[in-house]
Structures are given as structure tokens and as C-alpha cells.
Design a protein around this motif. Structure first.
Motif: not given
Length: 497
Positions: A88-94
Motif C-alpha cells: 500500500a502507498p501509505d506503508h512506505p516502511e514496508v
């Protein structure tokens, strides 16, 4: 450096006893002798697919054995698979795992070849002639179908395609989902389903700071979706998402949860003796659905303009059309009861049905691997390559890792362990002699010749870095981590500039 190259050229004339020394020299030169290394008798492994499974397999092989040379082939001009197109775009940490994958790709004994479609541009048989071992790690690019009437209506999408659309997968750029309805129904209750729900309901101010594509951002800005129902055939004790994803939904700004309290009858009592991760997840569900919110949370919910909720014990039986049968108007759900308990519980039809009005249905019931080449064994029922610890059945020298090996389950960490297991199997076979690596193989040199004859020009990792640099600059210009190129043609133009 010129003298070093001449020395390497002369060393080609030496007998086979020189191989260990020349490999050491090659790596000591920072890879400058890589072209020579590829003609030596070191073990050569080809990996098909550059997602997490492919890169983790390559990483383990290179670290565990000092003489293995790995080539990674990828159908698209860009690497990283679902890390780029699925997270998902709002999971940059992944997406930080890309840094590790980049280190692997830049290793002197690893090469990346994008824009090469294995099965079409080059066959698996041809790869077997060029390499000692092939590892298939191309993932699951197919969709599982619901198998119900009306699923081909406009307004019905697979989660895979919807996620690909907002993440910039070239094959999904023309999707243009219709977001003009008020209610959306998502079928499935895993992490991907919650990702989709979150993207549909997230405030634009949050999404604007992510690497979501500009067309998706513009469409979501015009979206009229205000309610999302996340439907599952079993109960709260079998929900497939993780607690992190659930907590994000519970705390999503501008939204409030709306559950059916009867769906939670008996759940509290059933929690005794349940493993801790499942217990914590279910307790959060119970708290969200049944507990009276405190003053602050109550105020937040009162001000929320959008609603989401789980609907349990429901299975789709038909997508309902509008009177002109031109688009989706609703979904008919069968009401289920459970037989058994825990993860083994089965959903059994009660005979009751209910209709839910909605203009958007997104099916998140799983991805599916597809066969790549007639020569590769494939279990079409389970949609996997039949294997034992990554060794493909009845196909010496052929291995698999990732979702192609296990089916589409687990997170990136699961894929890492699964891929390391496959790499260990391959290395064990080298050490035991089950995989013969004594004869020299041409590796990428032979494949490159075939591709050139066929007019296929691979994209190297340094070519990808041109794309990466441009996307990052475009993103910086509008306050985002990156603005992705959305077509293969654009990618190739930049890679070859």
C-alpha cells in the motif's frame, strides 16, 4: 586497468585448475572481470522473477556460497514485484526492503535483466541449457474468480487489479474504476482487503504524501464512496488480517466503524486458550464493535463523514445489475453458519440470503499463479508448481520459491523464510552432487545471444536506476517519495536514454 584486462584475457588459456584463483581476482577487481567470470565453470543459477521471493533467493545463494553466479530475469523493465506494485502507498516502511534488494542486485556475482518475458522471449528449456539451476519465483499474477453470476458487470473489480491501478502496474493503468457510488463492498477480510478499504476512505491529505499514482489520486479526489463493507464467509475468530492493519482501520481519520453486534455472539467465551496473536486481534475487533467509546472517540466518530465495517458469515451468490444491466447495483449474499471452531471452522449455507445495495464490488479472495511454460509441472487445482522444499517434482535442476511454491499466503517476512529454504535446498543439491555443476555453462551469454536474435533488449539494473532517479525527481516536485512511470513504453524510453 588495461593491464588487468590483458592479464584476465591471458588467464583464459589456463587449465581448469585456475578457476578459484580467477574468481577471487575477478571479485577483487570489483567485478571488472565479470565477462570473464561468466565463461568459467562456476555454478550458474537463473532466477525468474524479481519480487521478494526472487531477491531473497538470490541473496541467500550469493551469501552462502562464494562461487555462485546469479542472473535474475524480470518480465517488466522495473524490479521488486509486489514491493513496488502490491504494498500500500501509505506503508512506505514496508518498501525499505528495496534497499536490501538493491545491494543484492549490485553484487559482483548478480545481474538483473528486465524486459525479458520468460516463456515468450526465451523458454525454460533454453534457460536450462544455459544454467545449472533455474529458480521460478514469478509469483501470482492471476485472479481467483468468484464464480457467481454478474461478476463481469461494470463496477466489479479484482483487488489485484484495483491495487495495481493505484500502485502503477502498467497492465492496470487503463482500469478507470467508477467511484461514483456511495457504498462499496469488498469480498475477503485479509490485509489486501483492508488496504483497499483504507485507500478508498483515506483523507486525500494523507494520500498526497505517498507514491500513489496521480490518476488514482485524481479519481479518489472525485470519489463519492462514503461506506465500505468488508465481507467474509466465516466469523470474527477467522478474520485473515493482521492486528496492525485492523488498528489502522480503527484509527483512520474521518471514519467510524459500524458492525453488526449479533455477529459477535459467543466470541468472548471462545477466546480462552486461543493463541496470543489471534486473541489480541479478536479482542480489538470486540472492543471496536461492542465497547462504548470514550468522550474523545465518541466526538471523533460523530464528526466522521465515512463509515466502514466488517460483515461476517456472508458469501456472494450473485452481483445484481441495474434495470438496464449496464452496471452493478448490488450484491446478493448467502447467510452462513459455522461448523467446527478456530481456523478449521467451515462456513455452511443456512438457506437465507440478503441483498446489499452498492455500486462497487472488489473481490479480494486471493491471487493465483499461472503456468509459465508447458515443460514446467503445474498443479492447476492449487495453482502452484508441485515441489518438496522448493525442489520441483520430476524436474531435476528446477526449483521454485515464493507464492508459486506455497500459494498466495503470508507477508514479506514469510516469503523471505520460504525463499531461504529453497536456496538451501539448491545448495544442498550442489554439495551432494544431486545437482551436477561440474560442466561449464554459458549462462547469460547464451541467453543474451538468443534475445538479440529475437529483437529483445534487456534492461540492466543501471538502466533501472535511471527510471528510479526520474521517478524520485518527479515525486520531489510534488511533495511525494516518487511519481511512477505508468507504461512499459515510458520506462523503456527512460532506461535507454
Amino acid at each position: 586497468m588495461r593491464n588487468c584486462r590483458r592479464l584476465l584475457s591471458e588467464l583464459k588459456l589456463w587449465t581448469s585448475g585456475r578457476s578459484k584463483w580467477t574468481r577471487g581476482l575477478n571479485e577483487g577487481l570489483g567485478g571488472s572481470g565479470k565477462a570473464f567470470l561468466s565463461t568459467s565453470s562456476c555454478p550458474k543459477v537463473c532466477i525468474v522473477g524479481s519480487g521478494p521471493a526472487g531477491f531473497y533467493t538470490a541473496q541467500h545463494l550469493i551469501k552462502a556460497r562464494q562461487d555462485v553466479e546469479v542472473d535474475i530475469y524480470e518480465r517488466l523493465p522495473v524490479p521488486f514485484g509486489l514491493v513496488r506494485f502490491g504494498v500500500a502507498p501509505d506503508h512506505p516502511e514496508v518498501k525499505n526492503v528495496i534497499n536490501t534488494f538493491t545491494q543484492t542486485a549490485k553484487h559482483s556475482r548478480c545481474s538483473f535483466y528486465g524486459n525479458v518475458n520468460v516463456g515468450k522471449d526465451v523458454t525454460v528449456g533454453e534457460l536450462q541449457g544455459a544454467y545449472h539451476a533455474i529458480v521460478l519465483s514469478y509469483g501470482a499474477e492471476g485472479n481467483r474468480t468468484m464464480g457467481v453470476p454478474g461478476e463481469d458487470l461494470p463496477g466489479v473489480y479484482s483487488a489485484k487489479d484495483f491495487v495495481g491501478w493505484y500502485n502503477g502496474l502498467p497492465s492496470c493503468r487503463e482500469l478507470k474504476p467508477d467511484l461514483s457510488c456511495e457504498t462499496a463492498v469488498i469480498l475477503g477480510q485479509g490485509n489486501v482487503a483492508l488496504d483497499v478499504a483504507r485507500i478508498l476512505l483515506s483523507p486525500l491529505d494523507i494520500l498526497k504524501k505517498t507514491d500513489i499514482t496521480q490518476p488514482a489520486l485524481e479519481a479518489l479526489a472525485e470519489s463519492r464512496v462514503r461506506k465500505v463493507l468488508i465481507v467474509g464467509r466465516r466469523g470474527p475468530m477467522q478474520v485473515a488480517c493482521t492486528i496492525k492493519e485492523l488498528r489502522e482501520m480503527v484509527n483512520l481519520p474521518g471514519t467510524r466503524p459500524e458492525m453488526v453486534t449479533a455477529d459477535f455472539d459467543g466470541v468472548s467465551e471462545a477466546l480462552k486458550g486461543v493463541p496470543r496473536p489471534r486473541k489480541r486481534l479478536t479482542e480489538l475487533l470486540l472492543k471496536t464493535a461492542l465497547d462504548a467509546p470514550g468522550d474523545k472517540e465518541l466526538e471523533r466518530r460523530r464528526n466522521a463523514a465515512k463509515v466502514w465495517g466488517f460483515r461476517f458469515y456472508r458469501s456472494p451468490t450473485e452481483i445484481l445489475a441495474d434495470p438496464g444491466r449496464s452496471r452493478t447495483a448490488g450484491i446478493r449474499l448467502a447467510v452462513n453458519r459455522l461448523e467446527g471452531s478456530g481456523d478449521a471452522a467451515r462456513a455452511v449455507l443456512t438457506g437465507e440470503v440478503e441483498d446489499v445495495s452498492c455500486g462497487l464490488v472488489i473481490s479480494s479472495i486471493g491471487y493465483k499463479s499461472l503456468p509459465i511454460d508447458p515443460s514446467v509441472p503445474f498443479d492447476s487445482r492449487r495453482a502452484v508448481v508441485p515441489n518438496s522444499v522448493g525442489r520441483v517434482h520430476q524436474a531435476a535442476g528446477l526449483y521454485c520459491s515464493g507464492w508459486l511454491k506455497t500459494g498466495p499466503t503470508g507477508v514479506i517476512a514469510t516469503t523471505m523464510n520460504n525463499s531461504f529454504d529453497t536456496a538451501r535446498s539448491l545448495l544442498e543439491d550442489m554439495d551432494s552432487g544431486a545437482l551436477d555443476v561440474s560442466a561449464a555453462k554459458p549462462g547469460s551469454q547464451a541467453v543474451s545471444s538468443l534475445l538479440e536474435e529475437r529483437g529483445v533488449k534487456p534492461v540492466t539494473f543501471s538502466d533501472w536506476e535511471k527510471i528510479d532517479s526520474l521517478e524520485t525527481r518527479r515525486g520531489e516536485a510534488c511533495g511525494k517519495p516518487r511519481e511512477k512511470l505508468l507504461s512499459v513504453e515510458e520506462m523503456l524510453k527512460v532506461a535507454r536514454s
